[in-house]
Design a protein around this motif. Structure first.
Motif, PDB file in Angstrom:
ATOM      1  N   GLN A 265       0.844  -1.184   0.000  1.00  0.00           N
ATOM      2  CA  GLN A 265       0.000   0.000   0.000  1.00  0.00           C
ATOM      3  C   GLN A 265       0.886   1.244   0.000  1.00  0.00           C
ATOM      4  O   GLN A 265       1.931   1.265   0.647  1.00  0.00           O
ATOM      5  N   ALA A 266       0.444   2.277  -0.704  1.00  0.00           N
ATOM      6  CA  ALA A 266       1.137   3.560  -0.706  1.00  0.00           C
ATOM      7  C   ALA A 266       0.139   4.615  -1.157  1.00  0.00           C
ATOM      8  O   ALA A 266      -0.284   4.618  -2.324  1.00  0.00           O
ATOM      9  N   PHE A 267      -0.278   5.489  -0.261  1.00  0.00           N
ATOM     10  CA  PHE A 267      -1.278   6.482  -0.613  1.00  0.00           C
ATOM     11  C   PHE A 267      -1.115   7.737   0.240  1.00  0.00           C
ATOM     12  O   PHE A 267      -0.406   7.749   1.245  1.00  0.00           O
ATOM     13  N   ILE A 268      -1.792   8.786  -0.177  1.00  0.00           N
ATOM     14  CA  ILE A 268      -1.858  10.051   0.561  1.00  0.00           C
ATOM     15  C   ILE A 268      -3.323  10.357   0.838  1.00  0.00           C
ATOM     16  O   ILE A 268      -4.180  10.203  -0.046  1.00  0.00           O
ATOM     17  N   ASP A 269      -3.628  10.766   2.057  1.00  0.00           N
ATOM     18  CA  ASP A 269      -4.963  11.233   2.421  1.00  0.00           C
ATOM     19  C   ASP A 269      -4.927  12.741   2.600  1.00  0.00           C
ATOM     20  O   ASP A 269      -4.112  13.266   3.366  1.00  0.00           O
ATOM     21  N   VAL A 270      -5.813  13.434   1.902  1.00  0.00           N
ATOM     22  CA  VAL A 270      -5.976  14.877   2.070  1.00  0.00           C
ATOM     23  C   VAL A 270      -7.434  15.130   2.439  1.00  0.00           C
ATOM     24  O   VAL A 270      -8.338  14.812   1.655  1.00  0.00           O
ATOM     25  N   THR A 271      -7.661  15.669   3.632  1.00  0.00           N
ATOM     26  CA  THR A 271      -9.012  15.923   4.120  1.00  0.00           C
ATOM     27  C   THR A 271      -9.334  17.405   3.994  1.00  0.00           C
ATOM     28  O   THR A 271      -8.565  18.267   4.429  1.00  0.00           O
ATOM     29  N   LEU A 272     -10.490  17.699   3.392  1.00  0.00           N
ATOM     30  CA  LEU A 272     -10.937  19.075   3.185  1.00  0.00           C
ATOM     31  C   LEU A 272     -12.166  19.330   4.037  1.00  0.00           C
ATOM     32  O   LEU A 272     -13.256  18.828   3.727  1.00  0.00           O
ATOM     33  N   PRO A 273     -12.051  20.084   5.145  1.00  0.00           N
ATOM     34  CA  PRO A 273     -13.236  20.420   5.949  1.00  0.00           C
ATOM     35  C   PRO A 273     -14.189  21.289   5.141  1.00  0.00           C
ATOM     36  O   PRO A 273     -13.793  22.311   4.567  1.00  0.00           O
ATOM     37  N   LEU A 274     -15.449  20.884   5.064  1.00  0.00           N
ATOM     38  CA  LEU A 274     -16.457  21.637   4.315  1.00  0.00           C
ATOM     39  C   LEU A 274     -17.492  22.271   5.221  1.00  0.00           C
ATOM     40  O   LEU A 274     -18.510  22.768   4.752  1.00  0.00           O
ATOM     41  N   GLY A 275     -17.246  22.230   6.518  1.00  0.00           N
ATOM     42  CA  GLY A 275     -18.173  22.771   7.500  1.00  0.00           C
ATOM     43  C   GLY A 275     -17.892  22.151   8.844  1.00  0.00           C
ATOM     44  O   GLY A 275     -16.964  21.356   9.015  1.00  0.00           O
ATOM     45  N   ASP A 276     -18.707  22.496   9.831  1.00  0.00           N
ATOM     46  CA  ASP A 276     -18.485  21.990  11.186  1.00  0.00           C
ATOM     47  C   ASP A 276     -18.667  20.481  11.263  1.00  0.00           C
ATOM     48  O   ASP A 276     -18.019  19.807  12.073  1.00  0.00           O
ATOM     49  N   THR A 277     -19.544  19.922  10.443  1.00  0.00           N
ATOM     50  CA  THR A 277     -19.843  18.488  10.535  1.00  0.00           C
ATOM     51  C   THR A 277     -19.623  17.753   9.212  1.00  0.00           C
ATOM     52  O   THR A 277     -20.015  16.600   9.083  1.00  0.00           O
ATOM     53  N   THR A 278     -19.017  18.405   8.239  1.00  0.00           N
ATOM     54  CA  THR A 278     -18.864  17.802   6.919  1.00  0.00           C
ATOM     55  C   THR A 278     -17.406  17.854   6.478  1.00  0.00           C
ATOM     56  O   THR A 278     -16.731  18.866   6.688  1.00  0.00           O
ATOM     57  N   LYS A 279     -16.944  16.780   5.887  1.00  0.00           N
ATOM     58  CA  LYS A 279     -15.573  16.763   5.380  1.00  0.00           C
ATOM     59  C   LYS A 279     -15.458  15.815   4.192  1.00  0.00           C
ATOM     60  O   LYS A 279     -16.214  14.836   4.056  1.00  0.00           O
ATOM     61  N   LEU A 280     -14.504  16.134   3.333  1.00  0.00           N
ATOM     62  CA  LEU A 280     -14.226  15.313   2.160  1.00  0.00           C
ATOM     63  C   LEU A 280     -12.772  14.868   2.223  1.00  0.00           C
ATOM     64  O   LEU A 280     -11.876  15.695   2.393  1.00  0.00           O
ATOM     65  N   THR A 281     -12.540  13.558   2.104  1.00  0.00           N
ATOM     66  CA  THR A 281     -11.184  13.018   2.109  1.00  0.00           C
ATOM     67  C   THR A 281     -10.892  12.375   0.764  1.00  0.00           C
ATOM     68  O   THR A 281     -11.653  11.527   0.288  1.00  0.00           O
ATOM     69  N   LEU A 282      -9.789  12.773   0.147  1.00  0.00           N
ATOM     70  CA  LEU A 282      -9.351  12.199  -1.122  1.00  0.00           C
ATOM     71  C   LEU A 282      -8.150  11.300  -0.869  1.00  0.00           C
ATOM     72  O   LEU A 282      -7.227  11.674  -0.137  1.00  0.00           O
ATOM     73  N   ARG A 283      -8.148  10.124  -1.488  1.00  0.00           N
ATOM     74  CA  ARG A 283      -7.071   9.151  -1.308  1.00  0.00           C
ATOM     75  C   ARG A 283      -6.594   8.641  -2.673  1.00  0.00           C
ATOM     76  O   ARG A 283      -7.168   7.697  -3.226  1.00  0.00           O
ATOM     77  N   PRO A 284      -5.555   9.219  -3.246  1.00  0.00           N
ATOM     78  CA  PRO A 284      -4.938   8.648  -4.438  1.00  0.00           C
ATOM     79  C   PRO A 284      -3.818   7.690  -4.042  1.00  0.00           C
ATOM     80  O   PRO A 284      -3.136   7.889  -3.038  1.00  0.00           O
ATOM     81  N   GLY A 285      -3.612   6.632  -4.847  1.00  0.00           N
ATOM     82  CA  GLY A 285      -2.505   5.718  -4.570  1.00  0.00           C
ATOM     83  C   GLY A 285      -2.906   4.264  -4.687  1.00  0.00           C
ATOM     84  O   GLY A 285      -3.801   3.892  -5.457  1.00  0.00           O
ATOM     85  N   ARG A 286      -2.245   3.424  -3.911  1.00  0.00           N
ATOM     86  CA  ARG A 286      -2.483   1.976  -3.868  1.00  0.00           C
ATOM     87  C   ARG A 286      -2.956   1.621  -2.465  1.00  0.00           C
ATOM     88  O   ARG A 286      -2.310   1.984  -1.484  1.00  0.00           O
TER      89      ARG A 286
END
Length: 588
Positions: A265-286
Motif C-alpha cells: 500500500q502507498a497512498f496520501i490522504d488529504v481531508t478538506l473540511p467543508l463545514g463543522d460536521t462535513t468533510k471530504l477526504t481524497l485518497r490517491p494511490g495503492r
C-alpha cells in the motif's frame, strides 16, 4: 461471514473491525466470525463483515468518559471522522475493562447535542459467519473515517490511532516508541512505524473438490508487513506498507501466497473540511478497500495477499447522517518477484456507495445503496470466455435491537458478456439472537443466500451472478465455492467460554440455483464442476472455528471443515474433502 456493525437508538452499537485486540478484549473477529462481546461494554449487538479465506482478529474500539480534576470531560464525538485528539491521553488499556481517557474538552451543551446524533454506519472489511455481539465503537475503514481504539493494532493498519503515545512517559517499550516518533512540537505531526508477522498452516485433502484430480495441498504461509504512517496534522497523512509473502513445504504453488518484497500500500490522504460536521477526504494511490459489509467487496485475508487496488477514492462524510464513498481503481496484480506488482490493464473497478446512519430513515435500521462497475477481459462461464462489463445495483438494510441482529442485502446486475446481455441477481440474508444473560452468551444465528445462475445457455443472456471482489470464504475458510449459481442455508451457534476464546460451529447446505449452470470456484469465480445427473444439491459442510486472543498484539485462529459431496456433485467428478487451517498473527 457476514456482517458489519451499526448503531442503534438509545444504546449505540457498532460492528467490530477485523483486528487484534488486547487480552481482555470484549470480542474478536476472525476469518469470518465475530466473537461475542463482554457484557461490561453495555452495548447492543452489532453486525460484522467477515474476511476472506482466513480472516484476522478484530480489534474493538472502546468509548470512554475522561475524568479530569474539578469536573467530568464529555466523551469524544465518536460520530466524527476526525482523528483522535492530539492531547496526550492515558496509556492504552485492555478494550473491555479499562476505559481510555479522551482528553477532548467541549461544552456541556455541545456534548449533549452530539450525543443525540445517530452514529454513521460503520463498514468493515471482512465479515464473519455470525454478527458480533455488543461491542464498543470501532473504526470506519474508509478515508476520513473514525479511528480505532488508541494504542491497539488493527487489521486495517491505516485505521490505527497512536496519538495516545504523544507523552514520552507512555512509551514504555521499544515497540511503542516506534509507533510514535514526534517530528516537532505539534503532537499531531509524527511518524508511526509498525509491522506484522503471520504464519498460517493450511491443509486441503482436495483443493478443488476433485475437479482437478488428486490435488491434496499442505503448506505454511508467511506474511510479513512493515508500515510507515506519516501524519502532518489532522488533514494530511502519507501511508506506506511493504509486504513480503512466502509459501513453504507446498505440494504446488498457489499465486496469492507468493509475492516477494513489494509495495503493498502507498497512498496520501488529504481531508478538506467543508463545514463543522462535513468533510471530504481524497485518497490517491495503492490501497486495500473493503466496502460495505465486506461480502461482495472484501479483503481475501485467508491467503497472504489481500485484494489491493490502485487509483483514487473519495469519501464525503456528514457526521451522524450520511457517508458517500466513490472510487475509480484497477486491481493490482501480484508477480512472484520483487517490486514487480502493478495495476491490471485489462480490468477496472468503479463505484459509489452511500450509507445512512442507523435510525436516520427508520428506527433501528441503517440503509445503504450502491452501484459497482466492473470490467474484465478474461471472464469465464460454462460455455463462453470473453470480455465482460458488469454493473451491480444494490440495497442493504441492517440493524439490531433487543438482542436481535439482522443484515439483508440484494443486488441486481446488468451489462454485457461476450456479446450477450447480463441479467443476474443475488440475495444475502443473515440474522440471529444472542442470549446475553446466559453462560457463554450463546448466539443462535442463520444465513440464507441465493445467487442466480444461467438457466438457458442459448437464450442470448447470462443469468449467472458474479460478485466483484468477494470475500472468498463466504462459506468457510476452505474457500471452495463462490457466490454464483448457488443457494446456501446455514444455521450457526456461537459460544464464548471466556473473554479470550470464541467458538463457532454449524452445518451449511448447498444447492445449485439452476441445474443448467455449473458449480463455481471460490478463488477465481471460474466454473469448477458441472454435475451431469441433473440434480441441484451440491453437498454439506460441517464447520468448527476457534478464535483466541492472547494479547492485543497476538492472536490465534483455527478452522476445520468437512465437506460431504452429494451424488450430483460426484456425477461431475467432485468428491468429499477436508480442510484444516491454523494461524498465529503478531502485530505491533
Amino acid at each position: 461471514m457476514h456482517h458489519d456493525s451499526r448503531t442503534a437508538l438509545a444504546r449505540p452499537f457498532v460492528p467490530a473491525l477485523p483486528c487484534i485486540v488486547a487480552g481482555k478484549a470484549p470480542g474478536m473477529f476472525l476469518h469470518r466470525h465475530t466473537l461475542p462481546i463482554d457484557e461490561d461494554s453495555r452495548m447492543a449487538l452489532g453486525l460484522f463483515p467477515e474476511m476472506t479465506a482466513a480472516c484476522a482478529l478484530l480489534a474493538l474500539a472502546q468509548p470512554a468518559l475522561a475524568q479530569q480534576a474539578g469536573g467530568e470531560a464529555p466523551n469524544r464525538d465518536v460520530s466524527s471522522a476526525e482523528p483522535a485528539s492530539a492531547v496526550p491521553s492515558a496509556p492504552g488499556a485492555p478494550p473491555v475493562l479499562t476505559p481510555v481517557p479522551v482528553p477532548v474538552i467541549v461544552t456541556a451543551a455541545a456534548a449533549q447535542e452530539r450525543a443525540m446524533r445517530p452514529l454513521p454506519p460503520v463498514e468493515i472489511g471482512a465479515p464473519p459467519p455470525v454478527p458480533p455481539p455488543a461491542s464498543p465503537p470501532i473504526p470506519e475503514p474508509v478515508p476520513g473515517g473514525r479511528t480505532a481504539k488508541p494504542c491497539t493494532p488493527q487489521s486495517l493498519r491505516w485505521t490505527e490511532d497512536w496519538t495516545c503515545l504523544a507523552n514520552p512517559a507512555k512509551r514504555t517499550s521499544p515497540l511503542e516508541a516506534l509507533r510514535y516518533l514526534p517530528l516537532g512540537d505539534d503532537p499531531e505531526v509524527y511518524l508511526s512505524i509498525g509491522g506484522e508477522a503471520r504464519y498460517n498452516y493450511t491443509y486441503w485433502s482436495a483443493l478443488n473438490l476433485g475437479a482437478k484430480g488428486k490435488d491434496k495441498l499442505s503448506a505454511l504461509q508467511q506474511r510479513l508487513r512493515l508500515v510507515a504512517d506519516l501524519h502532518l496534522g489532522r488533514n494530511v497523512r502519507a501511508f506506506l506498507e511493504l509486504g513480503d509473502n512466502r509459501e513453504f513445504f507446498e505440494t504446488f504453488a498457489t499465486p496469492p501466497n507468493r509475492d516477494k518484497l513489494d509495495i503493498n500500500q502507498a497512498f496520501i490522504d488529504v481531508t478538506l473540511p467543508l463545514g463543522d460536521t462535513t468533510k471530504l477526504t481524497l485518497r490517491p494511490g495503492r490501497f486495500e478497500m473493503p466496502i460495505g459489509n465486506g461480502k461482495l467487496v472484501g479483503l481475501r485475508d485467508g491467503v497472504n495477499v489481500r485484494y489491493v487496488y490502485q487509483g483514487i477514492r473519495g469519501t464525503l462524510i456528514e457526521e451522524g447522517k450520511v457517508r458517500v464513498d466513490a472510487f475509480a481503481v484497477k486491481p493490482v496484480t501480484f508477480e512472484p518477484g520483487m517490486f514487480d506488482d502493478g495495476p491490471e490493464n485489462g480490468r477496472h473497478f468503479n463505484g459509489v456507495y452511500v450509507a445512512t446512519a442507523p435510525g436516520l430513515l427508520a428506527p433501528n435500521l441503517a440503509v445503504d445503496v450502491y452501484w459497482y462497475d466492473l470490467y474484465r477481459e478474461n471472464a469465464r462461464y460454462t460455455t463462453l470466455t470473453g470480455t465482460e462489463s458488469r454493473r451491480s445495483w444494490g440495497l442493504r438494510l441492517s440493524g439490531r435491537a433487543n438482542g436481535f441482529d439482522w443484515d439483508a442485502e440484494g443486488a441486481y446486475q446488468t451489462g454485457s458478456f461476450a456479446g450477450q446481455k447480463i441479467q443476474a441477481w443475488g440475495m444475502l440474508l443473515e440474522g440471529g439472537y444472542t442470549f446475553a444473560d446466559l453462560p457463554m452468551k450463546p448466539r443462535l444465528g442463520g444465513r440464507f443466500n441465493w445467487f442466480s445462475g444461467d438457466d438457458d445457455p442459448n437464450d442470448g443472456k447470462i443469468g449467472t451472478f458474479a460478485p466483484p471482489f468477494p470475500r472468498t470464504p463466504l462459506y468457510s475458510d476452505a474457500g471452495w465455492l463462490n457466490m454464483s449459481n448457488l443457494i446456501d442455508v446455514t444455521p450457526t451457534l456461537t459460544l464464548k467460554p471466556s473473554k479470550k476464546l470464541t467458538l463457532v460451529g454449524g452445518p451449511e447446505l448447498f444447492w445449485r440455483a439452476t441445474a443448467a449452470d455449473a458449480v463455481y470456484a471460490g478463488p477465481t469465480n471460474f466454473p469448477l464442476l458441472r454435475p451431469t445427473d441433473g440434480g441441484r444439491f451440491v453437498g454439506t459442510g460441517l464447520n468448527l472455528q476457534a478464535d483466541y486472543l492472547a494479547t492485543k498484539n497476538l492472536s490465534f485462529h483455527a478452522y476445520f471443515t468437512h465437506f460431504i459431496a452429494s451424488d450430483s456433485l460426484q456425477s461431475g467428478g467432485g468428491r468429499s474433502s477436508d480442510y484444516f487451517g491454523f494461524w498465529a498473527d503478531f502485530r505491533f
